[in-house]
Design an enzyme around this catalytic site. Structure first.
Site, PDB file in Angstrom:
ATOM      1  N   VAL A 215       6.577   6.133  -3.151  1.00  0.00           N
ATOM      2  CA  VAL A 215       7.671   5.413  -2.373  1.00  0.00           C
ATOM      3  C   VAL A 215       7.406   4.681  -1.225  1.00  0.00           C
ATOM      4  CG1 VAL A 215      10.023   5.773  -1.616  1.00  0.00           C
ATOM      5  CG2 VAL A 215       9.187   6.972  -3.739  1.00  0.00           C
ATOM      6  N   ASP A 216       6.579   5.578  -0.384  1.00  0.00           N
ATOM      7  CA  ASP A 216       6.316   4.743   0.863  1.00  0.00           C
ATOM      8  C   ASP A 216       5.293   3.528   0.438  1.00  0.00           C
ATOM      9  OD1 ASP A 216       7.406   6.395   2.706  1.00  0.00           O
ATOM     10  OD2 ASP A 216       5.781   7.871   3.037  1.00  0.00           O
ATOM     11  N   LEU A 217       4.462   3.750  -0.112  1.00  0.00           N
ATOM     12  CA  LEU A 217       3.486   2.727  -0.526  1.00  0.00           C
ATOM     13  C   LEU A 217       4.325   1.532  -1.124  1.00  0.00           C
ATOM     14  CD1 LEU A 217       0.348   4.677  -1.823  1.00  0.00           C
ATOM     15  CD2 LEU A 217       0.692   3.581   0.312  1.00  0.00           C
TER      16      LEU A 217
ATOM     17  N   ALA B  99       6.027  -0.196   1.571  1.00  0.00           N
ATOM     18  CA  ALA B  99       5.327  -1.039   2.512  1.00  0.00           C
ATOM     19  C   ALA B  99       4.847  -2.289   1.809  1.00  0.00           C
ATOM     20  CB  ALA B  99       3.901  -0.155   2.758  1.00  0.00           C
TER      21      ALA B  99
END
Length: 398
Positions: A170-172, A175
Site C-alpha cells: 500500500v505504501d509503495l 508512492a
C-alpha cells in the site's frame, strides 16, 4: 547524457517512512532536485531502522530508499525554522508530505496558506485516509491499510491466519500514484499556469489494487478469499511442487495450455471438457493442481525450467534475495547500482526499473546525512550566510 526529464523541478519533501519519501525518490531518479526537509533531532524515523553498515549513522533501508536527495534539517516548530521553510517554498515547484492531516496547517504552512502565496505550487498530501471523510484524523500504517483495504483478506492460503503482502504494497502503490499525480499536475501547470492540491490516501490506493477481486464481488456477489499463489480467474497459474522445490507456471492461453500439456505428458487433459478453457479449469483448480503436481513432483526445478521454457511456457523459480542479486539477466539490464555515500564510500542498491531512451533515470548518490545540505540549500534560496549560521547556532537548523 541528455538532460534528465525533471531537471529544473524543485521538490520539498516532508515525511517519514515509505509512501511520501519513495514518491520523492521516484521524482529524484528522473532528475528533480528533491530536498528532504527533516527535523534536526533525528530526521526521518527510517534513519533509525537497522540493520546498520559498519560506520553508518543511518539504517540500511534509509540509505537506499532516500537516494538522490539533499537533506535540510529545520525545526518547523520554531519561528526561525518556519520562516526559513517559507523561503524554501518560494523556490519550489512541488511539496510532498505524508504527515497527519492538519499537521502543517497547525504550523501555519499548510496548503491553503502556501497556495495563496504561491499559486503555481503543487502540493501532494499523502495520508492514511485522506483529507476528508469520517476517518480523516486516523493514523495510517501500511499493515493497517492492507487489512482495511481488503488486501489481507485475499492474501495467503485458504484457512490459514491472515498475512500481509511481503512488501509494503500500500505504501509503495501510494508512492507510485503520488509520483504519477505530480507529473500530471506539472503537465497541467504547463497549460494553465496554476498548481493544485493532490489529496492521496493509502486506503484508496490499497482498494484500487483489487481489480480482479472487486470484479468478482461486483458481478456475482461472491466475497473473494485467499487463493495462495493461484490466479483468481484462470488456471493453471500458480506455484507447483517439484522434486526439489517449487516452480511458478502460467499456462492460461489456448496455445500455451497445449504446449504445457505436451511437455508434462498430460495431453489427455486437452480433450477433456472439464479443462477446456481457463474458466472451467479455475472452477476445479485444486483438482487440476493435484494432477499437475503428480507430474511436476517427479522431476527437478531445473528440468522443468528447461523443458517448459523451450516450449514457450511461462515459468520461473521462487528466488530469494540472494538469487535475485545474482541474476545475470538483471545484472546485464543494469538494475543494480552503486551509490556514492560520504561515509560508506559506496552503497549497493536496486536502481530504477525505468528504461527511457532519451531521458533515463540518474543515480547521483545514496541517501544524504541528516542536514548534509542545509547550508547549501538555504544559501541557494537566498538566505544570507549570517542568517544561516544563526539558524544553525540556535538549533533551528542543523
Amino acid at each position: 547524457m541528455a538532460t534528465a526529464a525533471l531537471d529544473g523541478i524543485r521538490v520539498l519533501e516532508l515525511g517519514n517512512f515509505m509512501a511520501g519519501p519513495y514518491a520523492g525518490t521516484l521524482l529524484a531518479d528522473m532528475g528533480a532536485d528533491v530536498v528532504k526537509v527533516e527535523s534536526p533531532s533525528g530526521g526521518d524515523y527510517t534513519r533509525g531502522l537497522g540493520p546498520f553498515a559498519a560506520g553508518s549513522p543511518d539504517g540500511a533501508g534509509f540509505l537506499r530508499l532516500d537516494r538522490n536527495k539533499r537533506s535540510v534539517a529545520l525545526d518547523l516548530k520554531s519561528a526561525a525554522g518556519t520562516s526559513a521553510f517559507r523561503t524554501l517554498v518560494a523556490t519550489a515547484d512541488v511539496i510532498i508530505e505524508n504527515l497527519r492531516v492538519g499537521t502543517l496547517d497547525g504550523l501555519g504552512i499548510g496548503y491553503d496558506v502556501l497556495a495563496r502565496a504561491h499559486p503555481r505550487l503543487i502540493y501532494c498530501s499523502v495520508t492514511g485516509y485522506g483529507r476528508t471523510g469520517p476517518d480523516r484524523d486516523r493514523a495510517g500504517l501500511d499493515l493497517v491499510l492492507q487489512a482495511e483495504s481488503g488486501l489481507m483478506s485475499v492474501t495467503g492460503e485458504p484457512g490459514r491466519p491472515p498475512v500481509k503482502v511481503g512488501v509494503p504494497a500500500v505504501d509503495l502503490a501510494s508512492a507510485l500514484y503520488a509520483a504519477f499525480a505530480i507529473t500530471v499536475a506539472l503537465r497541467a501547470r504547463d497549460r494553465t499556469g496554476r498548481g493544485q492540491l493532490i489529496d492521496l490516501s493509502l486506503i484508496e490506493s490499497g482498494v484500487s489494487l483489487a481489480i480482479w477481486e472487486s470484479s468478482v464481488y461486483l458481478t456475482t456477489g461472491e466475497v473473494p478469499g485467499p487463493v495462495g499463489s493461484a490466479h483468481r480467474l484462470t488456471a493453471p497459474y500458480q506455484a507447483f511442487k517439484t522434486a526439489d522445490g517449487y516452480i511458478a507456471i502460467g499456462a492460461t492461453t489456448p496455445p500455451i495450455w497445449s504446449a504445457f500439456c505436451r511437455v508434462t505428458g498430460l495431453e489427455r487433459l486437452e480433450s477433456d471438457a472439464r479443462w477446456r478453457d481457463g474458466t472451467t479449469r479455475r472452477e476445479r483448480a485444486a483438482e487440476l493442481a493435484s494432477i499437475i503436481e503428480a507430474v511436476t513432483a517427479t522431476r527437478t526445478t531445473d528440468h522443468w525450467m528447461r523443458a517448459l521454457s523451450d516450449a514457450g511456457v511461462p515459468c520461473g523459480r521462487i528466488n530469494d534475495m540472494a538469487a535475485v542479486f545474482a541474476d545475470p539477466h538483471l545484472v546485464e539490464r543494469g538494475l543494480f547500482v552503486d551509490l556514492p555515500h560520504p561515509v560508506l564510500g559506496s552503497v549497493r542498491a536496486i536502481g530504477s526499473p525505468l528504461h527511457l531512451s532519451d531521458t533515463p533515470p540518474v543515480m547521483r548518490r545514496a541517501a544524504p546525512l541528516l542536514g548534509e545540505h542545509t547550508r547549501e540549500v538555504l544559501a541557494e534560496a537566498g538566505l544570507p550566510a549570517a542568517e544561516i549560521e544563526s539558524l544553525v547556532g540556535s538549533g533551528a537548523a542543523r
